[in-house]
Design a protein around this motif. Structure first.
Motif, PDB file in Angstrom:
ATOM      1  N   GLY A  80       0.761  -1.161   0.137  1.00 34.65           N
ATOM      2  CA  GLY A  80       0.267   0.150  -0.208  1.00 34.65           C
ATOM      3  C   GLY A  80       0.822   1.422  -0.162  1.00 34.65           C
ATOM      4  O   GLY A  80       0.457   2.266   0.226  1.00 34.65           O
ATOM      5  N   ASP A  81       1.528   1.467  -0.283  1.00 36.22           N
ATOM      6  CA  ASP A  81       2.492   2.879  -0.773  1.00 36.22           C
ATOM      7  C   ASP A  81       3.366   2.623  -1.939  1.00 36.22           C
ATOM      8  O   ASP A  81       4.240   2.182  -2.224  1.00 36.22           O
ATOM      9  CB  ASP A  81       4.557   2.128   1.127  1.00 36.22           C
ATOM     10  N   ILE A  82       2.848   3.624  -2.279  1.00 34.77           N
ATOM     11  CA  ILE A  82       2.987   4.213  -3.554  1.00 34.77           C
ATOM     12  C   ILE A  82       4.020   4.370  -3.980  1.00 34.77           C
ATOM     13  O   ILE A  82       4.732   4.405  -4.761  1.00 34.77           O
ATOM     14  CB  ILE A  82       1.619   5.593  -4.211  1.00 34.77           C
ATOM     15  N   ASN A  83       5.024   4.882  -2.926  1.00 33.66           N
ATOM     16  CA  ASN A  83       6.859   5.519  -3.182  1.00 33.66           C
ATOM     17  C   ASN A  83       7.546   4.773  -4.265  1.00 33.66           C
ATOM     18  O   ASN A  83       7.862   4.513  -4.408  1.00 33.66           O
ATOM     19  CB  ASN A  83       7.243   6.537  -2.153  1.00 33.66           C
ATOM     20  N   TRP A  84       6.952   3.598  -2.568  1.00 32.41           N
ATOM     21  CA  TRP A  84       7.636   2.297  -2.730  1.00 32.41           C
ATOM     22  C   TRP A  84       7.301   1.565  -3.598  1.00 32.41           C
ATOM     23  O   TRP A  84       8.068   0.795  -4.829  1.00 32.41           O
ATOM     24  CB  TRP A  84       7.433   1.656  -1.770  1.00 32.41           C
ATOM     25  N   MET A  85       5.765   1.500  -4.404  1.00 34.97           N
ATOM     26  CA  MET A  85       5.349   0.741  -5.718  1.00 34.97           C
ATOM     27  C   MET A  85       7.105   1.511  -6.790  1.00 34.97           C
ATOM     28  O   MET A  85       7.385   0.630  -7.536  1.00 34.97           O
ATOM     29  CB  MET A  85       4.579   0.697  -5.557  1.00 34.97           C
ATOM     30  N   MET A  86       6.345   2.865  -6.756  1.00 39.57           N
ATOM     31  CA  MET A  86       6.749   3.761  -7.710  1.00 39.57           C
ATOM     32  C   MET A  86       8.808   3.330  -7.974  1.00 39.57           C
ATOM     33  O   MET A  86       9.287   2.660  -9.301  1.00 39.57           O
ATOM     34  CB  MET A  86       6.859   4.734  -8.108  1.00 39.57           C
ATOM     35  N   THR A  87       9.272   3.449  -6.694  1.00 33.83           N
ATOM     36  CA  THR A  87      10.357   3.461  -6.431  1.00 33.83           C
ATOM     37  C   THR A  87      11.006   1.671  -7.676  1.00 33.83           C
ATOM     38  O   THR A  87      11.369   0.705  -8.338  1.00 33.83           O
ATOM     39  CB  THR A  87      11.092   3.458  -5.847  1.00 33.83           C
ATOM     40  N   CYS A  88       9.885   0.713  -6.878  1.00 34.37           N
ATOM     41  CA  CYS A  88      10.607  -1.131  -7.596  1.00 34.37           C
ATOM     42  C   CYS A  88       9.642  -1.182  -8.583  1.00 34.37           C
ATOM     43  O   CYS A  88      10.136  -1.472 -10.026  1.00 34.37           O
ATOM     44  CB  CYS A  88       9.491  -1.738  -6.686  1.00 34.37           C
ATOM     45  N   ALA A  89       8.880  -0.432  -8.954  1.00 37.04           N
ATOM     46  CA  ALA A  89       8.473  -0.729 -10.870  1.00 37.04           C
ATOM     47  C   ALA A  89       9.319   0.100 -11.604  1.00 37.04           C
ATOM     48  O   ALA A  89       9.359   0.162 -12.380  1.00 37.04           O
ATOM     49  CB  ALA A  89       6.794   0.191 -10.632  1.00 37.04           C
TER      50      ALA A  89
END
Length: 109
Positions: A80-89
């Protein structure tokens, strides 16, 4: 370090970011993150090799786009952490582009 025609991008990191800080993550979340991390590190290692086989590189690119990206999307629903997701993506996106560029270069295209 590979030569210029292998197009190794030194800005690719050796690791994905850890899961965001939280009191508790399910074992499935930890396992999914480890699978993503292992696939990422292995593909970065492939890019660092001098003698790249285009088919082998394409297999890794396909694994990322067909298996790791959906796994990352599933993990995002739990994290649920958009910043984490965007970094990984972003990390997987850069890696996928690099793999595809090196595969094309290695096949002479």
């Amino acid at each position: 370090m590979p030569g210029p025609d292998n197009q190794w991008h030194p800005n690719l990191g050796q690791a994905l970011p850890p899961l965001p800080s939280q009191d508790f993550w399910t074992p499935d979340a930890f396992r999914a993150h480890q699978i993503l991390q292992d696939a990422y590190q292995h593909a970065v290692g492939i890019l660092q090799q001098e003698d790249n086989d285009p088919l082998r590189i394409q297999i890794h690119a396909d694994q990322i786009s067909q298996q790791m990206v959906p796994l990352l999307e599933t993990l995002h629903r739990e994290v649920g952490d958009i910043n984490w997701m965007m970094t990984c993506a972003s990390a997987f996106g850069e890696l996928l582009c690099s793999l595809e560029n090196v595969a094309l270069s290695a096949s002479g295209q």
